[in-house]
Design a protein around this motif. Structure first.
Motif, PDB file in Angstrom:
ATOM      1  N   ASN A  70      -7.853   4.502   1.031  1.00 47.30           N
ATOM      2  CA  ASN A  70      -8.748   4.717   2.198  1.00 47.30           C
ATOM      3  C   ASN A  70      -9.109   3.392   2.844  1.00 47.30           C
ATOM      4  O   ASN A  70      -9.112   3.255   4.068  1.00 47.30           O
ATOM      5  N   GLU A  71      -9.413   2.375   1.999  1.00 51.67           N
ATOM      6  CA  GLU A  71      -9.780   1.063   2.564  1.00 51.67           C
ATOM      7  C   GLU A  71      -8.613   0.494   3.359  1.00 51.67           C
ATOM      8  O   GLU A  71      -8.784  -0.052   4.463  1.00 51.67           O
ATOM      9  N   CYS A  72      -7.401   0.684   2.828  1.00 51.56           N
ATOM     10  CA  CYS A  72      -6.222   0.156   3.543  1.00 51.56           C
ATOM     11  C   CYS A  72      -6.039   0.902   4.863  1.00 51.56           C
ATOM     12  O   CYS A  72      -5.798   0.272   5.909  1.00 51.56           O
ATOM     13  N   ARG A  73      -6.227   2.249   4.825  1.00 50.68           N
ATOM     14  CA  ARG A  73      -6.064   3.020   6.063  1.00 50.68           C
ATOM     15  C   ARG A  73      -7.119   2.556   7.079  1.00 50.68           C
ATOM     16  O   ARG A  73      -6.838   2.342   8.255  1.00 50.68           O
ATOM     17  N   TYR A  74      -8.340   2.315   6.559  1.00 48.33           N
ATOM     18  CA  TYR A  74      -9.436   1.870   7.454  1.00 48.33           C
ATOM     19  C   TYR A  74      -9.045   0.552   8.122  1.00 48.33           C
ATOM     20  O   TYR A  74      -9.141   0.392   9.349  1.00 48.33           O
TER      21      TYR A  74
END
Ligand SMILES: C[S@@+](CC[C@H](N)C(=O)[O-])C[C@H]1O[C@@H](n2cnc3c(N)ncnc32)[C@H](O)[C@@H]1O
Length: 443
Positions: free
Chosen positions: A353-357
């Motif tokens: 999720n952090e990477c997608r963000y």
């Protein structure tokens, strides 16, 4: 010829085909057996010694061996199995103890490889798992005695016969490749009653012993066929036996087919063809071939096809030969390509999720995280790039050469407010206080 369990040698087609083989290839498989002592009553051969049938050879090679394949025969006997194999584009290696037999075979054809010797030692000289088909017909105990050599199993008593027969057959199994067939023609033989040694004439169980020996050697008993021989001799003398003690004259031989490994894979590889897909470096002739070889219980051909067509890295070792896929690069970090935020996460250790963000973030410190479709590289090239240094955040401002990731950070360093930092950044007076990469112009 229909692949049914009864092969009838009495049909016109069969006889015509047999004559065709004998005349066309000059097969004289009865030669070399002049010293054979035979007590067979039911062979339909002028010399009363068994002569192996070329049509049976043709069918067994065609059904159970690959074109161009290597055929091993530990009891080669007459020339027929060798000559038919070579004529059908197989490479035949036949071993026989009898020197006169081998010489007679060589007279008829030098294409096959004829080895003269005791198979129990000669087989040890051959490489394991290097033959595509074992096709043979052993002595049926002492039904025919081929020589007076102590190494000739036809001269041995039943116990010694069983022991050496087992050793030779199991050695021949070890020479067979995985996922290949093994065919042996045998027949039942009765115990002999002699003066002062009355016997009831029960069968010596050569057929079932052969099955036990080969299954113990690692094969699976797979096809059970019968070769229907001529009844001519049987109808001539059999009645006497039947009337005397209800012995049924045998007019058949047993064709036992075994498989080493998987018959589906064996069949696919026998059919041959050009390799069409590759999984983990191993080539396969079809998706089904790969499915059965890799996970027979779980994988099906359509799933293999799906994985081969997938551009995902996790299936990069699944490829259609000649239509190799490349990764679909959808994002990059610091100039390093990735197929997905998940892939970034696996590499850099941040959550997916952090990477997608970060990929979709407008935060200037993640300005080097972006969506892209501009890459055309191979999996290897992509993974080589992963070995580079990946900066997870980029400083956004430089103040007198000092780089900071936020105005707050600079403010804390200079003990001024972030607003004061912004003013200095936007002031021409502080030309060494700058936004890096013209952040504000682009974003
Ligand atoms: C002739 S075949 C069996 C008959 C069969 N109907 C045929 O025509 O093929 C049996 C062969 O086994 C051979 N033989 C017997 N003992 C052997 C051994 N220890 N090693 C190799 N060959 C052997 C004999 O010389 C004989 O030629």
């Amino acid at each position: 010829m229909n692949p049914f369990s009864i092969l009838d040698t009495r049909t016109k087609d069969w006889k015509n085909r047999k004559d065709w083989w004998i005349t066309t290839c000059g097969i004289q498989s009865e030669l070399g057996r002049e010293d054979t002592q035979s007590r067979t009553m039911f062979w339909d051969s002028p010399t009363n010694v068994s002569v192996f049938d070329p049509v049976l050879c043709e069918l067994m090679y065609d059904w159970f061996s690959p074109k161009g394949g290597m055929v091993l025969d530990p009891f080669s006997g007459g020339s027929v199995r060798g000559i038919v194999a070579e004529e059908l584009g197989r490479k035949y290696i036949g071993i026989d103890l009898s020197h006169s037999q081998i010489e007679a075979n060589k007279q008829q054809s030098n294409k096959p490889t004829w080895i003269c010797g005791d198979s129990d030692t000669e087989l040890d000289k051959l490489h394991n798992e290097s033959y595509d088909f074992v096709f043979t017909c052993p002595p049926y105990y002492d039904l025919e005695v081929y020589s007076d050599s102590p190494l000739d199993i036809s001269t041995m008593n039943d116990t010694d016969f069983d022991e050496k027969y087992k050793s030779i057959l199991q050695k021949s199994v070890s020479k067979l490749k995985q996922n290949r067939f093994y065919c042996i023609v045998v027949s039942e033989v009765r115990e002999q009653s002699k003066t002062g040694d009355y016997k009831i004439g029960k069968y010596k169980r050569l057929v079932s012993k052969t099955i036990d020996i080969l299954e113990e050697g690692g094969l699976s008993f797979y096809n059970d066929m019968v070769l229907f021989n001529s009844q001519h001799q049987a109808s001539r003398v059999g009645k006497t036996y039947f009337e005397r003690n209800r012995k049924i004259p045998s007019v058949h031989q047993n064709i036992l087919v075994f498989v080493k490994g998987n018959p589906d894979i064996a069949t696919i590889e026998i059919e041959g063809g050009d390799p069409m897909c590759r999984v983990d470096g191993k080539e396969y002739l079809s998706f089904r071939h790969a499915a059965i070889d890799i996970y027979p219980n779980e994988l099906v051909a359509t799933e293999v096809q799906r994985r081969c067509l997938s551009t995902k890295s996790k299936y990069k070792e699944w490829q259609i030969i000649g239509e190799e896929t490349t990764p679909t690069i959808k994002c990059e970090v610091d100039g390093i390509p990735f197929e997905s935020p998940k892939q970034i996460s696996d590499l850099v250790g941040l959550s997916e999720n952090e990477c997608r963000y970060r990929v979709d973030s407008n935060n200037p410190i993640y300005r080097h995280w972006k969506r892209t479709d501009e890459w055309d590289i191979t999996y290897q090239e992509m993974q080589d790039l992963w070995k580079g240094i990946i900066r997870l955040e980029l400083p956004m401002i430089s103040c007198d050469g000092m780089e900071f990731y936020s105005l707050n950070e600079a403010g804390e360093y200079y003990n001024i407010s972030s607003e004061r930092v912004r003013q200095k950044l936007n002031s021409d007076k502080y030309f060494n206080w700058i936004y890096l990469d013209n952040i504000f112009i682009h974003k």
